[in-house]
Scaffold this motif. Structure first.
Motif, mmCIF file in Angstrom:
data_model
loop_
_atom_site.group_PDB
_atom_site.id
_atom_site.type_symbol
_atom_site.label_atom_id
_atom_site.label_comp_id
_atom_site.label_asym_id
_atom_site.label_seq_id
_atom_site.Cartn_x
_atom_site.Cartn_y
_atom_site.Cartn_z
ATOM 1 N N THR A 266 0.838 -1.179 0.000
ATOM 2 C CA THR A 266 0.000 0.000 0.000
ATOM 3 C C THR A 266 0.888 1.250 0.000
ATOM 4 N N LYS A 267 0.289 2.395 -0.257
ATOM 5 C CA LYS A 267 1.061 3.650 -0.363
ATOM 6 C C LYS A 267 1.761 4.001 0.949
ATOM 7 N N SER A 268 1.173 3.603 2.070
ATOM 8 C CA SER A 268 1.748 3.965 3.377
ATOM 9 C C SER A 268 2.714 2.928 3.926
ATOM 10 N N SER A 269 2.939 1.829 3.231
ATOM 11 C CA SER A 269 3.767 0.746 3.745
ATOM 12 C C SER A 269 5.230 1.147 3.787
ATOM 13 N N PRO A 270 5.934 0.916 4.909
ATOM 14 C CA PRO A 270 7.386 1.166 4.956
ATOM 15 C C PRO A 270 8.168 0.276 4.001
ATOM 16 N N LEU A 271 7.633 -0.875 3.676
ATOM 17 C CA LEU A 271 8.243 -1.758 2.681
ATOM 18 C C LEU A 271 7.577 -1.471 1.338
ATOM 19 N N GLN A 272 8.289 -0.805 0.481
ATOM 20 C CA GLN A 272 7.736 -0.432 -0.822
ATOM 21 C C GLN A 272 8.322 -1.304 -1.933
#
Length: 272
Positions: A266-272
């Motif tokens: 998701t856009k807010s995930s620390p793992l991008q």
């Protein structure tokens, strides 16, 4: 010759082929059975202590939320808002490691991985504070309207895996879940402690965990790839390395079932 008060007759096996067999059946069978019994030394400690990291006291929680298809965007926005607030508030000893939507696997599913620095006390502290937080209680009510079902597990991380840290994207994530046969976690850990070196070259190994509460004898391996093509190339290259085939050979019999999810952060995930 006698055994106790009962005479023992030795007769020719040619005329009485089952004489020895009858004697075995009337005697203690322990010596015979012991030839075929697998002897296992008693374990000296729980596998959670033998396999988890000693230098940290991190506890992880993984959540699986099945979302109503028409609510997925609204759900993601709501979750992102709450996660950001928890990150900014130092009173809560928890942090979201990553949040994803399943692309292939169970559809309309959100997966969240949380870390509690401080173990079970941190989890308990966080839960107590959230139960007293009116905003969070309202969030739960609103989120409940969007969900079909939800489940979670508490996890520890394997000592030989990387600690999952924020990374830049875009990446495609794979969560491979193995349900092991009870009693095989130690052997699994011993095998993967040697095999993980074959899967580090492309920085694809994100984290490895095993369950403590919830479904037991469950292992989760989290991987990151640039694309489906890079996933295929990375997995194929492992077979060219000496020892990888041995790991697969010895770990496959330990598994009752396995599942693979391909996930998009998701856009807010620390793992991008």
């Amino acid at each position: 010759t006698t055994i106790g008060s009962r005479p023992l007759q030795f007769q020719s096996q040619r005329h009485h082929p089952y004489t020895v067999a009858r004697f075995s059946e009337s005697s203690d069978k322990g010596w015979f059975r012991s030839l075929f019994m697998h002897k296992v030394d008693a374990r000296k400690d729980a596998h959670s202590n033998l396999l988890s990291k000693k230098e940290t006291s991190n506890l992880y929680k993984i959540q699986f939320h099945s979302v109503k298809p028409e609510c997925l965007d609204a759900y993601n926005n709501l979750e992102a808002e709450v996660q950001n607030r928890l990150h900014q508030d130092q009173d809560f000893p928890c942090e979201v490691v990553g949040s994803w939507n399943t692309w292939y696997g169970e559809q309309d599913q959100a997966v969240h991985l949380w870390r509690y620095r401080g173990g079970y006390p941190a989890l308990t502290e966080c839960l107590q504070k959230l139960r007293a937080n009116k905003e969070y209680l309202e969030f739960r009510k609103e989120r409940a309207k969007m969900l079909v079902s939800r489940r979670n597990q508490l996890l520890l991380e394997f000592s030989f895996w990387n600690e999952p840290l924020p990374r830049k994207g875009p990446n495609l994530y794979e969560l491979r879940t193995y349900k092991l046969k009870p009693g095989t976690m130690i052997e699994w850990g011993n095998r993967w402690a040697r095999a993980i070196k074959h899967r580090q070259e492309n920085d694809e190994a994100v984290g490895g965990f095993f369950s403590q509460i919830g479904d037991l004898y469950v292992v989760h391996h989290l991987w990151a790839y640039e694309s489906l093509e890079s996933r295929q190339e990375t997995r194929n290259s492992a077979w060219q390395k000496a020892g990888w085939d041995v790991n697969v050979h010895y770990t496959v019999p330990l598994v009752n079932s396995m599942e693979s999810r391909l996930m998009i952060p998701t856009k807010s995930s620390p793992l991008q």
